[in-house]
Design a protein around this motif. Sequence first.
Motif, PDB file in Angstrom:
ATOM      1  N   SER A 220       0.858  -1.189   0.000  1.00 35.94           N
ATOM      2  CA  SER A 220       0.000   0.000   0.000  1.00 35.94           C
ATOM      3  C   SER A 220       0.888   1.230   0.000  1.00 35.94           C
ATOM      4  N   ASP A 221       0.884   1.903  -1.105  1.00 41.56           N
ATOM      5  CA  ASP A 221       1.673   3.114  -1.274  1.00 41.56           C
ATOM      6  C   ASP A 221       0.905   4.272  -0.632  1.00 41.56           C
ATOM      7  N   PRO A 222       1.541   5.010   0.297  1.00 42.68           N
ATOM      8  CA  PRO A 222       0.790   6.101   0.951  1.00 42.68           C
ATOM      9  C   PRO A 222       0.222   7.125  -0.039  1.00 42.68           C
TER      10      PRO A 222
ATOM     11  N   GLY B 173      -0.828   6.285  -2.969  1.00 40.76           N
ATOM     12  CA  GLY B 173      -1.794   5.597  -3.814  1.00 40.76           C
ATOM     13  C   GLY B 173      -3.194   5.647  -3.231  1.00 40.76           C
TER      14      GLY B 173
ATOM     15  N   GLY C  63      -5.098   2.534  -2.662  1.00 42.61           N
ATOM     16  CA  GLY C  63      -5.591   1.275  -2.141  1.00 42.61           C
ATOM     17  C   GLY C  63      -4.485   0.260  -1.996  1.00 42.61           C
ATOM     18  N   ILE C  64      -4.897  -0.953  -1.688  1.00 37.80           N
ATOM     19  CA  ILE C  64      -3.945  -2.040  -1.471  1.00 37.80           C
ATOM     20  C   ILE C  64      -3.760  -2.775  -2.796  1.00 37.80           C
TER      21      ILE C  64
END
Lengths: 390, 390, 390
Positions: free
Chosen positions: B140-142, B144, B146-147
């Motif tokens: 999960s990219d902060p 981004g 979502g997962i």
Amino acid sequence: MSKSAGCCKRFLHYAFDYETPKTLVIPSLGVGFVFRFTQFLVVMYVVGYVCVVQKAYQDTDTVISTVTTKVKGFAFTNTSDTEPRFWDVADYIIPPQSDHSFFVLTNMVVTPKQVQSHCPELPSPSTTCVDDCNCVEGRSDPRGNGIQTGLCENYSTTARTCEVLSWCPLEIDTKLPEHALLVAAENFTVLIKNSITYPKFNFHRRNILPHVNSSYLKRCEFSRLTDPHCPIFRLKHIVSEAGEDFQDMAVKGGVLGILIDWSCDLDWWAGECLPKYSFRRLDNKHPVNNVAPGYNFRFAKYYKAADGEETRTLIKAYGIRFDVIVFGTAGRFSIVPTIVNLGAALSFLSLVPVVADWFLVTCSRKRDLYSRHKTTHLTEDADSLFSVIV
Amino acid sequence: MSKSAGCCKRFLHYAFDYETPKTLVIPSLGVGFVFRFTQFLVVMYVVGYVCVVQKAYQDTDTVISTVTTKVKGFAFTNTSDTEPRFWDVADYIIPPQSDHSFFVLTNMVVTPKQVQSHCPELPSPSTTCVDDCNCVEGRSDPRGNGIQTGLCENYSTTARTCEVLSWCPLEIDTKLPEHALLVAAENFTVLIKNSITYPKFNFHRRNILPHVNSSYLKRCEFSRLTDPHCPIFRLKHIVSEAGEDFQDMAVKGGVLGILIDWSCDLDWWAGECLPKYSFRRLDNKHPVNNVAPGYNFRFAKYYKAADGEETRTLIKAYGIRFDVIVFGTAGRFSIVPTIVNLGAALSFLSLVPVVADWFLVTCSRKRDLYSRHKTTHLTEDADSLFSVIV
Amino acid sequence: MSKSAGCCKRFLHYAFDYETPKTLVIPSLGVGFVFRFTQFLVVMYVVGYVCVVQKAYQDTDTVISTVTTKVKGFAFTNTSDTEPRFWDVADYIIPPQSDHSFFVLTNMVVTPKQVQSHCPELPSPSTTCVDDCNCVEGRSDPRGNGIQTGLCENYSTTARTCEVLSWCPLEIDTKLPEHALLVAAENFTVLIKNSITYPKFNFHRRNILPHVNSSYLKRCEFSRLTDPHCPIFRLKHIVSEAGEDFQDMAVKGGVLGILIDWSCDLDWWAGECLPKYSFRRLDNKHPVNNVAPGYNFRFAKYYKAADGEETRTLIKAYGIRFDVIVFGTAGRFSIVPTIVNLGAALSFLSLVPVVADWFLVTCSRKRDLYSRHKTTHLTEDADSLFSVIV
């Protein structure tokens, strides 16, 4: 000389004759030293303590502040109790905006598909019944969950309880997950924008400092040592700085204060007026003396079925409420407190001769000589005054 | 005379003998003038500055206040992007009630029909991918949304991005309307009711003044010149008084302070204690040093489809938050500050003879004559004290 | 003696010669009594009033506070106007959480099944029409409820009004129930948790006092006489302590202040710092000078029908907003205010000889004798100074 001239002269004498004490100069090193030393003490007190330490020459004002907060982060939950679910800001910040606090949902008891109907009460000493005679129609027990209908129903195969009119099924809030649902919330970040004013000094400032640029703000995160002026805080960091453990606190919720201290000395270059952040848990975490420990509240999402019946999902939300508390006092040189404090100090200077005189007539070696020259005793028949009484 | 009588007499002498300085009256116009003039300066300072200008004889208290606000107005929007829609208070005030601020929605990015599912990420350097190897399941990219599921999907015909688990479709908040949707909000009005207390003085007051009657309140609108006491404000007027343009501010939102100053002098007829309104933009409008310029937040309306699936409409709400900031200090005559300030001023009066004496012995024409009469030098063998040292 | 020794000696004389006033001791009981009595008055003032009554030796700080509230109770409504309905916390507290106030819904006007469409306006002098010519397409009257479509429609069999584009059907808020719907709200209770800080003194405290235990908190209820420290309040009790009637207030709503006074003297054992509760209605209940008397706001619950059309239930919520207002000033001994106040008092001591001297030379029996010994008139050719002028 005319009469008016004489009158005028008397007035001049009255108004402008200057009456000054006759003085005696004593060339005594001891007395002189006591006098100068006492003077020195008073001056040191005024300069050192009142002015430097206490800044008593300043007028003060208290801060007025506005806060906006913006939380960022998302989480995915997949526990045995609940369906897999993705959470973003719109889901876990309740209410979506507020003026100086924000609530992050961390745990919850969800009771879906509630409708207005009747169902047996949760079992407890006051709700269990044997037959309908134990239940009174219309009774509402403050510790219960609804208005009794007067019937006694099977709650389970083992327990019978009074039926109540309520949102059914009833919420069973004893089944609170032991591990907080949204533990991932510890990695959420919050941007706090704080703008303050000292109205008396017409002084405005923001916690995003002038030297902070946009690219720094995009990647920085508050840290007391490396980034003390970054207004972006990781929730876990806030909680640990307050001496708490996020995982523990997330289960039952709590209230956490983000204190911003804007105490400033505006006499110096205004750029030195910087916010100081500190963090403190505001509710009592110890279970003693505590009804409803932690922090939670209930809210519901209302839905309408195709047939028009209203259903709701009741959520008992546990979480951490972050209160941004801004305080501070600014001081700036002002003539009135300066004058008042200098005046008060001057009064102490007027005590100095009293001390020196006392030393002169009691402790100095030549006290008799000094006394004789300094003081005249008016004795001629004055004693008679006292004699009359004695 | 008995022994006790003698003892008593000694005590009386000790307690009631009065020791007064011997004085010399000097009929010098110059010295007298210096003395009186210095006295006059000190008295003028006390009367003029401390009492009249700074009101240092007053005890002070800070205001405690409660605010309720009620916005009125409706709008109709019909732009190419959105469906025609009618807006009233229940639609654009979020949350519906708050204690000293209110938020007026002026612009928004609506993402309807979101459901929990998976969809390709919005294209950005960190989300574009060539094949599944670029995407890591569970990451999960902060930055981004979502997962990641570990799949690489076609976002459009030209871009491939990692698939994420999220509320889909994702919000595309870069397509913010350039002209605010609810520009008509500038003609909304708000009634601000403010009730204040100075607890120390037991003084209560409201911003709807006693002389204001109901029919006036129905038609009035705040204007600094013609209606300075009308508590009904047109939003456009508030924003323009703060030096901003409503149309500009409405696009990206902002925070606007409605400052009510209740600073009062309660020594005068209390009716003179009137609120003073001022307006100031509280967030920084300049894009420099600014992440997330303006003011916005996200909230969602949740719906349940017939099959029980939850959908939501995500709204990124831009708008103006109006913060009602009440401040002020009331002063009323009190004996303690009066005594303290008078005392401090008296200290300065005690400086006056010092100044006059200095003038007497250094500047006046007959200084030798005056010195000779005023001062006695105790010389007889006293010098020996110093001689010992030197 | 060398030259440098002479120079040094002159410096010593300059620095350490002690100049003291020559004094005259007058053994007069009258003058002595006046002197001592005036001294006594000043000392009494300082000790009695400044120190004991006004505590002027203390430094002060104002309180910083956090509040959480939790309302408990449920109600069942069954009036002729509305369907039978059960109400719990999630239904009547709006918004579900707030930082220092809570709103309890007591009465309402519900307008269900509103959709975006057009319908005839509510009849009023400005909306009635005879034919389409009276209605202007696109006109929006601020006192109306929508944008006119230009048509004149039948509102009822007797009235024709302009058709408007709005949420239809329109809300008819004149049909407010005369008896509040949720009168049962008077038996709801609220737990108020309040945690305060005096940052200057690093003093923290909660309104749940250390000696209060958990079992007491479960059954207690605030009462000024029997349970003054119980933080659980019955709403009816709050309202009646404020001098209002709950039933009356519930109909049109209002704002009620729960004032918590934390004024403390921290010099004493800190355990004595206790909160003092008081209650006061903050809005004006008198209908005069009052637009929109009471307290109400509108909010809506949004639903989506199966075909995707959005409907809403508009609720004009009347109720009581309870504002928890925490105030207070703590004082603790501090050296600066002590010095300032003592100094100011000392100044008054320096006035004492002035009073005694004045008594000496004007009122005492032997004033001529005393004057002769006390004052020397420098007459030799000094008069010439004045003679020059006259």
